[in-house]
Write a protein that holds these residues in place. Sequence first.
Motif, short mmCIF file in Angstrom:
data_model
loop_
_atom_site.label_atom_id
_atom_site.label_comp_id
_atom_site.label_asym_id
_atom_site.label_seq_id
_atom_site.Cartn_x
_atom_site.Cartn_y
_atom_site.Cartn_z
N LYS A 163 0.85 -1.19 0.00
CA LYS A 163 0.00 0.00 0.00
C LYS A 163 0.89 1.24 0.00
O LYS A 163 2.08 1.16 0.24
N ASN A 164 0.29 2.39 -0.27
CA ASN A 164 1.12 3.58 -0.42
C ASN A 164 0.79 4.70 0.58
O ASN A 164 1.28 5.80 0.42
N THR A 165 -0.01 4.44 1.60
CA THR A 165 -0.35 5.48 2.56
C THR A 165 0.86 5.94 3.36
O THR A 165 1.12 7.14 3.49
N GLY A 166 1.62 5.02 3.91
CA GLY A 166 2.81 5.36 4.68
C GLY A 166 3.87 6.01 3.83
O GLY A 166 4.55 6.95 4.28
N ARG A 167 4.01 5.53 2.61
CA ARG A 167 4.98 6.13 1.70
C ARG A 167 4.63 7.58 1.41
O ARG A 167 5.49 8.46 1.44
N ASN A 168 3.35 7.86 1.16
CA ASN A 168 2.93 9.22 0.85
C ASN A 168 3.08 10.15 2.06
O ASN A 168 3.47 11.31 1.90
N LEU A 169 2.78 9.65 3.25
CA LEU A 169 2.94 10.45 4.46
C LEU A 169 4.40 10.85 4.64
O LEU A 169 4.72 12.02 4.88
N ASN A 170 5.29 9.90 4.50
CA ASN A 170 6.72 10.19 4.65
C ASN A 170 7.24 11.07 3.52
O ASN A 170 8.15 11.87 3.74
N LEU A 171 6.69 10.93 2.35
CA LEU A 171 7.09 11.77 1.23
C LEU A 171 6.74 13.23 1.49
O LEU A 171 7.55 14.13 1.22
N VAL A 172 5.57 13.48 2.04
CA VAL A 172 5.17 14.85 2.37
C VAL A 172 6.10 15.43 3.44
O VAL A 172 6.54 16.59 3.34
N ILE A 173 6.43 14.64 4.45
CA ILE A 173 7.33 15.11 5.50
C ILE A 173 8.72 15.36 4.92
O ILE A 173 9.38 16.35 5.28
N LEU A 174 9.18 14.50 4.03
CA LEU A 174 10.47 14.71 3.38
C LEU A 174 10.50 16.01 2.58
O LEU A 174 11.48 16.76 2.62
N ILE A 175 9.43 16.28 1.87
CA ILE A 175 9.37 17.50 1.06
C ILE A 175 9.37 18.73 1.95
O ILE A 175 10.12 19.69 1.70
N VAL A 176 8.56 18.73 3.01
CA VAL A 176 8.49 19.89 3.89
C VAL A 176 9.82 20.11 4.61
O VAL A 176 10.34 21.23 4.64
N ALA A 177 10.39 19.05 5.18
CA ALA A 177 11.65 19.20 5.91
C ALA A 177 12.79 19.54 4.95
O ALA A 177 13.64 20.39 5.27
N GLY A 178 12.83 18.92 3.80
CA GLY A 178 13.88 19.21 2.83
C GLY A 178 13.79 20.61 2.29
O GLY A 178 14.81 21.30 2.12
N LEU A 179 12.58 21.07 2.02
CA LEU A 179 12.40 22.44 1.53
C LEU A 179 12.80 23.45 2.59
O LEU A 179 13.46 24.46 2.30
N ARG A 180 12.46 23.17 3.83
CA ARG A 180 12.83 24.07 4.93
C ARG A 180 14.35 24.12 5.09
O ARG A 180 14.92 25.18 5.31
#
Length: 73
Positions: free
Chosen positions: A48-65
């Motif tokens: 499934k891709n729910t956990g992957r998508n959650l972590n992807l959003v956190i990666l994008i926000v933290a990486g962008l910051r």
Amino acid sequence: MLNIVSILIGLVALVIAIPALIPVVSLMNWIAFPIALVGFVVGLLSSKNTGRNLNLVILIVAGLRLFLTGGLI
């Protein structure tokens, strides 16, 4: 099962990443980013891709910051 583990890792990274949006404690992104990266890899192994998508959003926000502030502030 791996999806649940990925979601749990993502929730831990999210708890760390939310206060890291405040300018004074933004160095916590250096902690949240690798945790979310591990959760993303575990999510890739899941069917499934729910956990992957959650972590992807956190990666994008933290990486962008980190990118916008030069990784310091």
